[in-house]
Design a protein around this motif. Structure first.
Motif, mmCIF file in Angstrom:
data_model
loop_
_atom_site.group_PDB
_atom_site.id
_atom_site.type_symbol
_atom_site.label_atom_id
_atom_site.label_comp_id
_atom_site.label_asym_id
_atom_site.label_seq_id
_atom_site.Cartn_x
_atom_site.Cartn_y
_atom_site.Cartn_z
ATOM 1 N N GLN A 49 0.812 -1.222 0.000
ATOM 2 C CA GLN A 49 0.000 0.000 0.000
ATOM 3 C C GLN A 49 0.842 1.267 0.000
ATOM 4 O O GLN A 49 0.360 2.346 -0.360
ATOM 5 C CB GLN A 49 -0.921 0.007 1.221
ATOM 6 C CG GLN A 49 -0.195 0.030 2.561
ATOM 7 C CD GLN A 49 -1.163 0.062 3.724
ATOM 8 O OE1 GLN A 49 -2.373 0.101 3.537
ATOM 9 N NE2 GLN A 49 -0.638 0.042 4.947
ATOM 10 N N ASP A 50 2.123 1.162 0.383
ATOM 11 C CA ASP A 50 2.995 2.329 0.380
ATOM 12 C C ASP A 50 3.686 2.558 -0.966
ATOM 13 O O ASP A 50 4.329 3.590 -1.163
ATOM 14 C CB ASP A 50 4.070 2.192 1.472
ATOM 15 C CG ASP A 50 3.489 2.255 2.868
ATOM 16 O OD1 ASP A 50 2.500 2.987 3.037
ATOM 17 O OD2 ASP A 50 3.996 1.584 3.764
ATOM 18 N N THR A 51 3.572 1.589 -1.875
ATOM 19 C CA THR A 51 4.194 1.739 -3.193
ATOM 20 C C THR A 51 3.309 2.615 -4.077
ATOM 21 O O THR A 51 2.124 2.357 -4.232
ATOM 22 C CB THR A 51 4.383 0.362 -3.864
ATOM 23 O OG1 THR A 51 5.213 -0.450 -3.027
ATOM 24 C CG2 THR A 51 5.046 0.516 -5.236
ATOM 25 N N THR A 52 3.908 3.640 -4.648
ATOM 26 C CA THR A 52 3.146 4.570 -5.470
ATOM 27 C C THR A 52 3.045 4.092 -6.913
ATOM 28 O O THR A 52 3.829 3.240 -7.353
ATOM 29 C CB THR A 52 3.812 5.956 -5.472
ATOM 30 O OG1 THR A 52 5.105 5.857 -6.107
ATOM 31 C CG2 THR A 52 3.993 6.476 -4.058
ATOM 32 N N LYS A 53 2.089 4.655 -7.646
ATOM 33 C CA LYS A 53 1.949 4.323 -9.065
ATOM 34 C C LYS A 53 3.202 4.733 -9.827
ATOM 35 O O LYS A 53 3.620 4.045 -10.772
ATOM 36 C CB LYS A 53 0.714 5.004 -9.657
ATOM 37 C CG LYS A 53 0.434 4.587 -11.100
ATOM 38 C CD LYS A 53 -0.859 5.180 -11.621
ATOM 39 C CE LYS A 53 -1.125 4.735 -13.057
ATOM 40 N NZ LYS A 53 -2.397 5.302 -13.590
ATOM 41 N N LYS A 54 3.818 5.835 -9.424
ATOM 42 C CA LYS A 54 5.046 6.289 -10.067
ATOM 43 C C LYS A 54 6.134 5.237 -9.946
ATOM 44 O O LYS A 54 6.868 4.967 -10.910
ATOM 45 C CB LYS A 54 5.522 7.596 -9.437
ATOM 46 C CG LYS A 54 6.847 8.100 -10.000
ATOM 47 C CD LYS A 54 7.326 9.351 -9.285
ATOM 48 C CE LYS A 54 8.695 9.779 -9.800
ATOM 49 N NZ LYS A 54 9.208 10.992 -9.100
ATOM 50 N N GLU A 55 6.254 4.630 -8.768
ATOM 51 C CA GLU A 55 7.259 3.585 -8.569
ATOM 52 C C GLU A 55 6.972 2.372 -9.448
ATOM 53 O O GLU A 55 7.886 1.774 -10.014
ATOM 54 C CB GLU A 55 7.294 3.171 -7.100
ATOM 55 C CG GLU A 55 7.927 4.194 -6.186
ATOM 56 C CD GLU A 55 7.886 3.762 -4.730
ATOM 57 O OE1 GLU A 55 8.948 3.676 -4.107
ATOM 58 O OE2 GLU A 55 6.770 3.527 -4.214
ATOM 59 N N ILE A 56 5.692 2.001 -9.554
ATOM 60 C CA ILE A 56 5.321 0.839 -10.371
ATOM 61 C C ILE A 56 5.655 1.085 -11.835
ATOM 62 O O ILE A 56 6.262 0.228 -12.505
ATOM 63 C CB ILE A 56 3.821 0.525 -10.207
ATOM 64 C CG1 ILE A 56 3.510 0.116 -8.765
ATOM 65 C CG2 ILE A 56 3.392 -0.583 -11.173
ATOM 66 C CD1 ILE A 56 2.033 -0.030 -8.466
ATOM 67 N N ILE A 57 5.284 2.257 -12.355
ATOM 68 C CA ILE A 57 5.561 2.583 -13.751
ATOM 69 C C ILE A 57 7.061 2.643 -13.998
ATOM 70 O O ILE A 57 7.568 2.117 -15.002
ATOM 71 C CB ILE A 57 4.909 3.931 -14.140
ATOM 72 C CG1 ILE A 57 3.380 3.826 -14.077
ATOM 73 C CG2 ILE A 57 5.350 4.361 -15.529
ATOM 74 C CD1 ILE A 57 2.782 2.873 -15.066
ATOM 75 N N GLU A 58 7.793 3.277 -13.082
ATOM 76 C CA GLU A 58 9.242 3.380 -13.252
ATOM 77 C C GLU A 58 9.884 2.006 -13.250
ATOM 78 O O GLU A 58 10.793 1.731 -14.040
ATOM 79 C CB GLU A 58 9.843 4.237 -12.137
ATOM 80 C CG GLU A 58 11.354 4.380 -12.246
ATOM 81 C CD GLU A 58 11.924 5.407 -11.284
ATOM 82 O OE1 GLU A 58 12.559 4.994 -10.291
ATOM 83 O OE2 GLU A 58 11.754 6.603 -11.550
ATOM 84 N N LEU A 59 9.426 1.128 -12.377
ATOM 85 C CA LEU A 59 9.953 -0.229 -12.307
ATOM 86 C C LEU A 59 9.707 -0.971 -13.619
ATOM 87 O O LEU A 59 10.613 -1.612 -14.172
ATOM 88 C CB LEU A 59 9.300 -0.980 -11.142
ATOM 89 C CG LEU A 59 9.620 -2.470 -11.006
ATOM 90 C CD1 LEU A 59 11.117 -2.686 -10.847
ATOM 91 C CD2 LEU A 59 8.869 -3.064 -9.821
ATOM 92 N N CYS A 60 8.492 -0.882 -14.137
ATOM 93 C CA CYS A 60 8.148 -1.572 -15.387
ATOM 94 C C CYS A 60 8.986 -1.065 -16.552
ATOM 95 O O CYS A 60 9.538 -1.862 -17.330
ATOM 96 C CB CYS A 60 6.662 -1.388 -15.702
ATOM 97 S SG CYS A 60 5.547 -2.194 -14.534
ATOM 98 N N LEU A 61 9.093 0.236 -16.695
ATOM 99 C CA LEU A 61 9.834 0.816 -17.817
ATOM 100 C C LEU A 61 11.323 0.481 -17.730
ATOM 101 O O LEU A 61 11.985 0.287 -18.754
ATOM 102 C CB LEU A 61 9.623 2.326 -17.866
ATOM 103 C CG LEU A 61 8.197 2.788 -18.191
ATOM 104 C CD1 LEU A 61 8.115 4.316 -18.169
ATOM 105 C CD2 LEU A 61 7.734 2.261 -19.540
ATOM 106 N N ALA A 62 11.860 0.417 -16.507
ATOM 107 C CA ALA A 62 13.275 0.067 -16.348
ATOM 108 C C ALA A 62 13.514 -1.390 -16.720
ATOM 109 O O ALA A 62 14.508 -1.723 -17.379
ATOM 110 C CB ALA A 62 13.709 0.327 -14.909
#
Length: 259
Positions: free
Chosen positions: A157-170
């Motif tokens: 719940q503390d993981t932001t959408k920005k972190e998820i998108i950045e992780l996927c793109l990386a």
């Protein structure tokens, strides 16, 4: 120790002075992975600690909290064993008495303008071996697959959408990471030769998009002549799919996309 001051209160204050301050936390030889190795606590919990302390890694761990507020917050978040273990380590290391170390950059690779030869897969795995060991050592509950660890990170719940998108793109090789939390996850995925991080990342990316974009992406995967145009950021996803087509299971992507 001042008269009337308890041992625990002293530990909390000293922990701020020796460790939980911008100067020390920015050192290359201080990291959440090392904290995890010492205490046996999941490394991701330390990123949540930084968030509660208003200490963003990308901003040099600067915070609007006072020393006393940081100490009190540490006392509320950490167990007695965790507090004392980190205190004894920080006291022994005495970073405040050492010369400043180089700062961490929080990037998976250096900026493009400072290109260097790409590392082989074997070199990348060797470089990450210590970090991965830090994630798992002394943590029996972390003896799970890379996919499960990544899923846990995304579903936290503390993981932001920005972190998820950045992780996927990386993971798809489209962008670099800027956050230490996502860098840690990317490096862990790269180190697992049996894990198809391309498929995982694209499934996660698609699931974050509205229905219309999901359908357009799937149709683009199916039709080799389809293009979104250079001004559409989803074109990067389409190009990645075509470049690494053998790494993806289209049927699974279609299911995620709702087709």
């Amino acid at each position: 120790m001042q008269r009337g001051e308890s041992y625990l209160e002293s530990v909390k204050i000293k922990l701020v002075q020796y460790l939980f301050n911008p100067t020390v936390l920015s050192r290359k030889d201080v990291s959440p992975a090392e904290f995890s190795r010492l205490t046996g606590v999941n490394v991701m919990r330390y990123y949540r600690y930084f968030k509660q302390l208003h200490m963003e890694a990308t901003k040099g761990f600067q915070t609007d909290l006072s020393e006393k507020e940081i100490a009190n917050t540490l006392g509320e978040m950490m167990s007695y064993n965790e507090l004392t273990t980190l205190y004894e380590w920080a006291r022994k290391m005495r970073f405040d008495k050492k010369r400043d170390a180089d700062k961490r950059t929080y990037r998976l690779t250096k900026p493009r303008k400072k290109k260097k030869p790409s590392m082989t897969k074997e070199e990348q795995q060797e470089r990450n071996a210590k970090l991965i060991a830090g994630l798992n050592k002394g943590n029996s509950h972390l003896n799970i697959s890379t996919k499960e660890k990544l899923n846990a990170f995304v579903n936290n719940q503390d993981t932001t959408k920005k972190e998820i998108i950045e992780l996927c793109l990386a993971l798809l090789g489209i962008e670099e990471t800027t956050l230490e939390s996502t860098t840690t996850m990317v490096m862990m995925a790269f180190a697992d030769s049996d894990f198809n991080y391309y498929q995982w990342a694209l499934e996660q990316y698609i699931s974050t998009k509205p229905e219309l974009i999901r359908h357009d992406l799937i149709k683009g995967f199916q039709n080799s002549d389809a293009n979104f145009g250079s001004d559409n950021k989803e074109q990067r996803i389409l190009d990645c799919y075509r470049q690494h087509k053998d790494k993806f299971n289209l049927a699974k992507l279609m299911k995620v996309g709702g087709l």
